[in-house]
Enzyme design. Sequence first.
Site, PDB file in Angstrom:
ATOM      1  N   VAL A   1       0.826  -1.204   0.000  1.00 43.09           N
ATOM      2  CA  VAL A   1       0.000   0.000   0.000  1.00 43.09           C
ATOM      3  C   VAL A   1       0.869   1.266   0.000  1.00 43.09           C
ATOM      4  CG1 VAL A   1      -1.984  -1.142   1.063  1.00 43.09           C
ATOM      5  CG2 VAL A   1      -0.235  -0.127   2.535  1.00 43.09           C
ATOM      6  N   ASP A   2       2.214   1.073  -0.088  1.00 41.92           N
ATOM      7  CA  ASP A   2       3.094   2.241  -0.216  1.00 41.92           C
ATOM      8  C   ASP A   2       3.251   2.595  -1.692  1.00 41.92           C
ATOM      9  OD1 ASP A   2       5.353   0.827  -1.452  1.00 41.92           O
ATOM     10  OD2 ASP A   2       5.781  -0.032   0.519  1.00 41.92           O
TER      11      ASP A   2
ATOM     12  N   HIS B   1      -3.964  -4.325  -3.184  1.00 43.68           N
ATOM     13  CA  HIS B   1      -4.540  -4.057  -1.857  1.00 43.68           C
ATOM     14  C   HIS B   1      -4.694  -2.566  -1.576  1.00 43.68           C
ATOM     15  CE1 HIS B   1      -3.156  -8.353  -0.484  1.00 43.68           C
ATOM     16  NE2 HIS B   1      -4.251  -8.371  -1.211  1.00 43.68           N
TER      17      HIS B   1
ATOM     18  N   CYS C   1     -14.476   7.905   0.994  1.00 44.09           N
ATOM     19  CA  CYS C   1     -15.570   7.902   1.962  1.00 44.09           C
ATOM     20  C   CYS C   1     -15.964   6.478   2.327  1.00 44.09           C
ATOM     21  CB  CYS C   1     -16.769   8.649   1.385  1.00 44.09           C
ATOM     22  SG  CYS C   1     -18.207   8.561   2.480  1.00 44.09           S
TER      23      CYS C   1
ATOM     24  N   SER D   1       4.871 -13.547   1.761  1.00 42.36           N
ATOM     25  CA  SER D   1       4.737 -14.817   2.472  1.00 42.36           C
ATOM     26  C   SER D   1       3.842 -15.792   1.721  1.00 42.36           C
ATOM     27  CB  SER D   1       4.191 -14.574   3.879  1.00 42.36           C
ATOM     28  OG  SER D   1       2.941 -13.913   3.795  1.00 42.36           O
TER      29      SER D   1
ATOM     30  N   PRO E   1      14.223 -14.203   1.945  1.00 43.10           N
ATOM     31  CA  PRO E   1      15.205 -14.805   2.852  1.00 43.10           C
ATOM     32  C   PRO E   1      14.636 -16.019   3.585  1.00 43.10           C
ATOM     33  CG  PRO E   1      14.420 -12.692   3.719  1.00 43.10           C
ATOM     34  CD  PRO E   1      13.795 -12.865   2.361  1.00 43.10           C
ATOM     35  N   ALA E   2      13.314 -16.168   3.607  1.00 45.20           N
ATOM     36  CA  ALA E   2      12.688 -17.261   4.361  1.00 45.20           C
ATOM     37  C   ALA E   2      11.882 -18.163   3.428  1.00 45.20           C
ATOM     38  CB  ALA E   2      11.778 -16.688   5.448  1.00 45.20           C
TER      39      ALA E   2
ATOM     40  N   ALA F   1      15.726  -8.792  -0.920  1.00 43.06           N
ATOM     41  CA  ALA F   1      15.404  -8.331  -2.273  1.00 43.06           C
ATOM     42  C   ALA F   1      16.392  -7.272  -2.764  1.00 43.06           C
ATOM     43  CB  ALA F   1      13.978  -7.783  -2.302  1.00 43.06           C
TER      44      ALA F   1
HETATM   45  C1  BJW Z   1      11.818 -10.150   2.660  1.00 42.31           C
HETATM   46  C2  BJW Z   1      12.680  -9.265   3.233  1.00 42.31           C
HETATM   47  C3  BJW Z   1      13.620  -8.686   2.381  1.00 42.31           C
HETATM   48  C4  BJW Z   1      11.396  -9.910   4.770  1.00 42.31           C
HETATM   49  N1  BJW Z   1      13.627  -9.010   1.096  1.00 42.31           N
HETATM   50  N2  BJW Z   1      11.846 -10.460   1.379  1.00 42.31           N
HETATM   51  C5  BJW Z   1      -8.814 -19.077   4.669  1.00 42.31           C
HETATM   52  C6  BJW Z   1      -8.152 -19.603   3.574  1.00 42.31           C
HETATM   53  C7  BJW Z   1      -7.913 -18.816   2.453  1.00 42.31           C
HETATM   54  C8  BJW Z   1      -8.331 -17.497   2.415  1.00 42.31           C
HETATM   55  C9  BJW Z   1      -8.994 -16.982   3.498  1.00 42.31           C
HETATM   56  C10 BJW Z   1      -9.236 -17.766   4.597  1.00 42.31           C
HETATM   57  N3  BJW Z   1      -9.881 -16.989   5.514  1.00 42.31           N
HETATM   58  C11 BJW Z   1     -10.030 -15.744   5.009  1.00 42.31           C
HETATM   59  C12 BJW Z   1      -9.505 -15.725   3.784  1.00 42.31           C
HETATM   60  C13 BJW Z   1      -9.440 -14.603   2.877  1.00 42.31           C
HETATM   61  C14 BJW Z   1      -8.356 -13.615   3.254  1.00 42.31           C
HETATM   62  C15 BJW Z   1      -7.039 -14.347   3.429  1.00 42.31           C
HETATM   63  O1  BJW Z   1      -6.307 -14.606   2.491  1.00 42.31           O
HETATM   64  N4  BJW Z   1      -6.686 -14.678   4.658  1.00 42.31           N
HETATM   65  C16 BJW Z   1      -5.476 -15.462   4.918  1.00 42.31           C
HETATM   66  C17 BJW Z   1      -4.508 -14.623   5.752  1.00 42.31           C
HETATM   67  C18 BJW Z   1      -5.858 -16.749   5.588  1.00 42.31           C
HETATM   68  N5  BJW Z   1      -8.305 -12.705   2.148  1.00 42.31           N
HETATM   69  C19 BJW Z   1      -9.121 -11.650   2.055  1.00 42.31           C
HETATM   70  O2  BJW Z   1      -9.922 -11.384   2.924  1.00 42.31           O
HETATM   71  C20 BJW Z   1      -9.022 -10.851   0.786  1.00 42.31           C
HETATM   72  N6  BJW Z   1     -10.303 -10.662   0.245  1.00 42.31           N
HETATM   73  C21 BJW Z   1     -11.045 -11.683  -0.182  1.00 42.31           C
HETATM   74  O3  BJW Z   1     -10.657 -12.827  -0.154  1.00 42.31           O
HETATM   75  O4  BJW Z   1     -12.285 -11.317  -0.659  1.00 42.31           O
HETATM   76  C22 BJW Z   1     -13.223 -12.359  -0.871  1.00 42.31           C
HETATM   77  C23 BJW Z   1     -13.864 -12.681   0.461  1.00 42.31           C
HETATM   78  C24 BJW Z   1     -14.883 -11.906   0.916  1.00 42.31           C
HETATM   79  C25 BJW Z   1     -15.498 -12.202   2.138  1.00 42.31           C
HETATM   80  C26 BJW Z   1     -15.013 -13.243   2.927  1.00 42.31           C
HETATM   81  C27 BJW Z   1     -13.930 -14.010   2.489  1.00 42.31           C
HETATM   82  C28 BJW Z   1     -13.364 -13.709   1.239  1.00 42.31           C
HETATM   83  C29 BJW Z   1      -8.470  -9.471   1.086  1.00 42.31           C
HETATM   84  C30 BJW Z   1      -7.079  -9.529   1.588  1.00 42.31           C
HETATM   85  C31 BJW Z   1      -6.622  -8.122   1.987  1.00 42.31           C
HETATM   86  C32 BJW Z   1      -5.255  -8.158   2.651  1.00 42.31           C
HETATM   87  N7  BJW Z   1      -5.049  -6.926   3.303  1.00 42.31           N
HETATM   88  C33 BJW Z   1      -3.761  -6.682   3.932  1.00 42.31           C
HETATM   89  C34 BJW Z   1      -3.839  -5.344   4.701  1.00 42.31           C
HETATM   90  C35 BJW Z   1      -3.838  -4.167   3.711  1.00 42.31           C
HETATM   91  C36 BJW Z   1      -4.015  -2.869   4.407  1.00 42.31           C
HETATM   92  C37 BJW Z   1      -2.861  -2.540   5.307  1.00 42.31           C
HETATM   93  O5  BJW Z   1      -1.726  -2.397   4.820  1.00 42.31           O
HETATM   94  O6  BJW Z   1      -3.086  -2.449   6.512  1.00 42.31           O
HETATM   95  O7  BJW Z   1      -2.740  -6.656   2.943  1.00 42.31           O
HETATM   96  S1  BJW Z   1      -3.232  -7.974   5.029  1.00 42.31           S
HETATM   97  C38 BJW Z   1      -1.525  -7.840   4.642  1.00 42.31           C
HETATM   98  O8  BJW Z   1      -1.098  -9.092   4.029  1.00 42.31           O
HETATM   99  C39 BJW Z   1      -1.426  -6.771   3.541  1.00 42.31           C
HETATM  100  C40 BJW Z   1      -0.457  -7.404   2.588  1.00 42.31           C
HETATM  101  O9  BJW Z   1      -0.583  -6.851   1.290  1.00 42.31           O
HETATM  102  C41 BJW Z   1      -0.832  -8.867   2.652  1.00 42.31           C
HETATM  103  C42 BJW Z   1       0.249  -9.788   2.177  1.00 42.31           C
HETATM  104  O10 BJW Z   1       1.343  -9.743   3.033  1.00 42.31           O
HETATM  105  P1  BJW Z   1       2.827  -9.825   2.463  1.00 42.31           P
HETATM  106  O11 BJW Z   1       3.089  -8.686   1.585  1.00 42.31           O
HETATM  107  O12 BJW Z   1       3.056 -11.174   1.894  1.00 42.31           O
HETATM  108  O13 BJW Z   1       3.672  -9.581   3.788  1.00 42.31           O
HETATM  109  P2  BJW Z   1       4.102 -10.646   4.923  1.00 42.31           P
HETATM  110  O14 BJW Z   1       4.492  -9.880   6.119  1.00 42.31           O
HETATM  111  O15 BJW Z   1       3.088 -11.700   5.094  1.00 42.31           O
HETATM  112  O16 BJW Z   1       5.387 -11.360   4.295  1.00 42.31           O
HETATM  113  C43 BJW Z   1       6.580 -10.628   4.102  1.00 42.31           C
HETATM  114  C44 BJW Z   1       7.578 -11.562   3.427  1.00 42.31           C
HETATM  115  O17 BJW Z   1       8.738 -10.800   3.117  1.00 42.31           O
HETATM  116  C45 BJW Z   1       8.034 -12.728   4.310  1.00 42.31           C
HETATM  117  O18 BJW Z   1       7.957 -13.933   3.558  1.00 42.31           O
HETATM  118  C46 BJW Z   1       9.485 -12.392   4.650  1.00 42.31           C
HETATM  119  O19 BJW Z   1      10.321 -13.549   4.756  1.00 42.31           O
HETATM  120  C47 BJW Z   1       9.869 -11.576   3.458  1.00 42.31           C
HETATM  121  N8  BJW Z   1      10.948 -10.623   3.699  1.00 42.31           N
HETATM  122  N9  BJW Z   1      12.358  -9.170   4.602  1.00 42.31           N
HETATM  123  C48 BJW Z   1      12.717  -9.938   0.653  1.00 42.31           C
HETATM  124  N10 BJW Z   1      14.506  -7.798   2.884  1.00 42.31           N
HETATM  125 ZN    ZN Z   2     -19.482  10.152   1.438  1.00 44.69          ZN
END
Ligand code: BJW
Ligand code: ZN
Length: 261
Positions: free
Chosen positions: A108-109, A124, A132, A202, A227-228, A244
């Site tokens: 989101v950056d 995302h 709103c 992840s 890295p993981a 990265a």
């Molecule tokens: C490095 C490093 C370096 C470190 N170099 N690498 C059960 C099963 C399947 C799905 C679901 C479920 N229950 C619910 C769901 C759906 C849910 C979901 O997936 N949940 C799972 C967690 C289980 N998904 C949703 O709800 C999505 N919508 C949807 O499905 O709609 C349909 C629906 C409707 C109604 C009900 C159910 C479904 C929406 C998902 C929205 C995610 N939002 C967030 C927050 C955004 C706002 C904010 O910023 O606050 O998005 S959550 C957070 O996770 C954020 C990220 O974009 C997202 C992904 O995370 P990311 O980028 O992978 O980060 P990390 O921290 O997880 O990993 C970092 C990695 O970097 C690690 O691997 C490190 O090793 C590595 N790393 N240093 C390279 N230097």
């Molecule tokens: Zn409004």
Amino acid sequence: MKNTHHDIPPALAQALRQARRVVVFTGAGVSAESGIATFRDALTGLWSRFDAQALATPEAFAADPDIVWGWYEWRRAQVLRAAPNAAHRAIADLARHVPELAVITQNVDDLHERAGSPCVTHLHGSLHAPRCSRCASPQAFAVDVPDEPEAGRRITPPACTACGAPVRPGVVWFGESLPAQAWNDALRAAQGCDLLFSIGTSSLVYPAAELPRLALAGGATVVQVNPAATPLDAQAHHNLRGAAADVMPCLLASAGFGEDS
Ligand code: BJW
Ligand code: ZN
């Protein structure tokens, strides 16, 4: 230039030189070296200190908008003070060397844009596009650059100029749908590419985590930079273990994509 050197498999360097349609799919890890916290890293991730259910769901915002808005203003302040790192720059460079490059981010950056990537698909949403919470009309921030409030400070969100409801962050919370246009663009790019890089994610959050699998199903080479270990390791053709910002410049160099060639 860091002196960390990563051995890139020759087959990968060749695949990169020959690729016509490349997808770069990124997560929070790509911004880690810019000082932006990831979500799920055990000690440093946001979810190790904050409760996702209390901050990143529509129910949380409805229950306590001031807590949620304050937390996102704290994060927006951090991003405004951060700068793109060598990984963002290498990804922007890559666009000059491959015929077609799609940059698809979960972040989101705006660090890919600030590094020079011209067209970034945000799955995302963005910290910088509030809207709103009732009528969805785009809204402005009450303050352009927030001072660095502490993480837990309550801040009342501005009122929508059209209907008066609280303004919400323009991000995608759990349980919400991804923006349709962004998701369709991402699907098309992943299904039609010959090489996909999954960098700093992840691979746990769906539907975004589906994209590398769709690329595999379409016959693409899939490369992970992390890295993981992640659930994608078993399926990826190459797992490059490292930060990265170290790995991506080595990868470009291995293909002969010099910084000024
Ligand atoms: C490095 C490093 C370096 C470190 N170099 N690498 C059960 C099963 C399947 C799905 C679901 C479920 N229950 C619910 C769901 C759906 C849910 C979901 O997936 N949940 C799972 C967690 C289980 N998904 C949703 O709800 C999505 N919508 C949807 O499905 O709609 C349909 C629906 C409707 C109604 C009900 C159910 C479904 C929406 C998902 C929205 C995610 N939002 C967030 C927050 C955004 C706002 C904010 O910023 O606050 O998005 S959550 C957070 O996770 C954020 C990220 O974009 C997202 C992904 O995370 P990311 O980028 O992978 O980060 P990390 O921290 O997880 O990993 C970092 C990695 O970097 C690690 O691997 C490190 O090793 C590595 N790393 N240093 C390279 N230097
Ligand atoms: Zn409004």
